[in-house]
Scaffold this active site. Structure first.
Site, PDB file in Angstrom:
ATOM      1  N   SER A   1      30.044  11.117 -26.171  1.00  0.00           N
ATOM      2  CA  SER A   1      28.679  10.971 -25.643  1.00  0.00           C
ATOM      3  C   SER A   1      27.650  11.662 -26.535  1.00  0.00           C
ATOM      4  O   SER A   1      26.777  12.382 -26.056  1.00  0.00           O
ATOM      5  CB  SER A   1      28.590  11.509 -24.209  1.00  0.00           C
ATOM      6  OG  SER A   1      29.390  10.743 -23.343  1.00  0.00           O
ATOM      7  N   PRO A   2      27.701  11.422 -27.857  1.00  0.00           N
ATOM      8  CA  PRO A   2      26.765  12.101 -28.758  1.00  0.00           C
ATOM      9  C   PRO A   2      25.334  11.590 -28.638  1.00  0.00           C
ATOM     10  O   PRO A   2      24.410  12.225 -29.155  1.00  0.00           O
ATOM     11  CB  PRO A   2      27.344  11.782 -30.147  1.00  0.00           C
ATOM     12  CG  PRO A   2      28.018  10.460 -29.971  1.00  0.00           C
ATOM     13  CD  PRO A   2      28.619  10.518 -28.592  1.00  0.00           C
TER      14      PRO A   2
ATOM     15  N   TYR B   1      40.710   4.050 -19.478  1.00  0.00           N
ATOM     16  CA  TYR B   1      39.591   3.132 -19.631  1.00  0.00           C
ATOM     17  C   TYR B   1      39.958   1.715 -19.189  1.00  0.00           C
ATOM     18  O   TYR B   1      40.797   1.054 -19.810  1.00  0.00           O
ATOM     19  CB  TYR B   1      39.107   3.110 -21.083  1.00  0.00           C
ATOM     20  CG  TYR B   1      38.681   4.457 -21.627  1.00  0.00           C
ATOM     21  CD1 TYR B   1      38.325   5.502 -20.778  1.00  0.00           C
ATOM     22  CD2 TYR B   1      38.642   4.684 -22.993  1.00  0.00           C
ATOM     23  CE1 TYR B   1      37.936   6.738 -21.284  1.00  0.00           C
ATOM     24  CE2 TYR B   1      38.253   5.912 -23.508  1.00  0.00           C
ATOM     25  CZ  TYR B   1      37.912   6.933 -22.648  1.00  0.00           C
ATOM     26  OH  TYR B   1      37.533   8.145 -23.160  1.00  0.00           O
TER      27      TYR B   1
END
Length: 330
Positions: free
Chosen positions: A200-201, A55
């Site tokens: 990514s819920p 990231y």
């Protein structure tokens, strides 16, 4: 904040995915805004913070390390190895020597002596998972890592890895609109006692209900390369939001909280890790663990947004070729 278990750790029922603060969704927020999100999560009782060497090509670990070092004993710190930046390019590399070097670099950036949960970010098709996990197990024995995880792998790969060293958590995308874990990997996790961490819920922001026009996405936003966000597919997917938002209104909650509550109701072993760049969005989520969804609500949500009603695959063909997760038959 309610709690759930990951291996030896008791963590908040919701974690914080930190990627958005440095990577993938266009221009990162200013440092003060990123700090507000991290501190707001702490204040809300969130104890699981998830980052990765990839990231921002190290920038996110540096940010998390700088802002959370003083709170180190309060949190469970998760990071990932096996996918990182090399000369400005994303590279998957699961070789033991690379994983060892990556861990050392992560420890420095995170300003800590030990990473609580270290994931293999992606399976390297050139390296047996046994070799990669074996090297990570050495890091556990050396006291540099406390527990191991895997990201975006199949049930078969999980079983092979678990035979080398206990796997505490498996992380994969899971939400109302991405149901791939239901094929096999959720069941494998439950058989092996592995926690399931859902990234990514909120369906990469879709279930938050604010993204109405994909033309507004920044040029470097990764969603521009995702088929579900292609204009025609997204126009079809937007039609699903009316019913979903009506359910949220009936529950007197934000759509994002309803999406997370649905996930929490799928099992006590599931820990969603939503991410955001805005403190106001984080505050919307916090109702999720307190929401009780009855059978009728769960049934309506399942029928409304699922693999048959969503338009487009989750990844393009090039990205799909890099992951090991099960896919539904067409």
């Amino acid at each position: 904040m309610q709690t759930r278990r990951i291996g030896p750790f008791e963590v908040s029922a919701l974690g914080l995915g930190c990627m958005n603060l440095s990577h993938a969704y266009g221009t990162p927020p200013a440092r003060k805004d990123a700090a507000a999100v991290l501190n707001g999560a702490l204040d809300a009782g969130i104890t699981l913070f998830d980052t990765a060497a990839l990231y921002g090509f190290g920038a996110n670990e540096e940010l998390v390390g700088e802002l959370l070092a003083m709170h180190r004993e309060r949190i469970v710190l998760a990071s990932k190895c096996g996918m990182h930046g090399v000369d400005g390019q994303r590279v998957i590399d699961g070789r033991p020597e690379t994983l060892r070097a990556s861990c050392e670099a992560s420890l420095k950036r995170l300003r800590t002596d030990v990473i609580d949960l270290l994931y293999l970010h992606r399976l390297d098709a050139r390296v047996p998972v046994e070799d990669s996990v074996g090297a990570m197990a050495e890091l556990v024995r050396a006291g540099k890592v406390r527990a191991l995880g895997l990201s975006e792998v199949s049930a078969a790969t999980l079983r092979r890895a678990h035979a080398v060293h206990p796997i505490a958590a498996l992380q994969t995308e899971y939400s109302l609109w991405t149901r791939n874990p239901e094929i096999a990997v959720l069941q494998a996790c439950r058989e092996l006692g592995v926690a399931f961490v859902a990234f990514s819920p909120l369906a990469r922001g879709f279930l938050g209900g604010r993204l109405r026009d994909v033309a507004t996405l920044e040029p470097k936003d990764i969603r521009r390369a995702m088929p579900r966000f292609a204009p025609d597919n997204y126009a079809a997917n937007l039609k699903l939001l009316d019913g979903f938002e009506a359910e949220a209104r009936a529950m007197h909650c934000a759509p994002a909280a309803l999406a997370l509550a649905w996930l929490l109701h799928q099992g006590e072993d599931i820990i969603p890790i939503p991410g955001t760049t805005r403190l106001a969005h984080l505050h919307e989520w916090l109702a999720a663990p307190q929401l009780t969804l009855d059978a009728g609500t769960l049934s309506r949500l399942d029928a409304l947004i699922n693999r048959h009603t969503v338009s487009g695959p989750r990844y393009n063909s090039a990205t799909q070729a890099e992951i090991d997760t099960e896919e539904f038959a067409n």
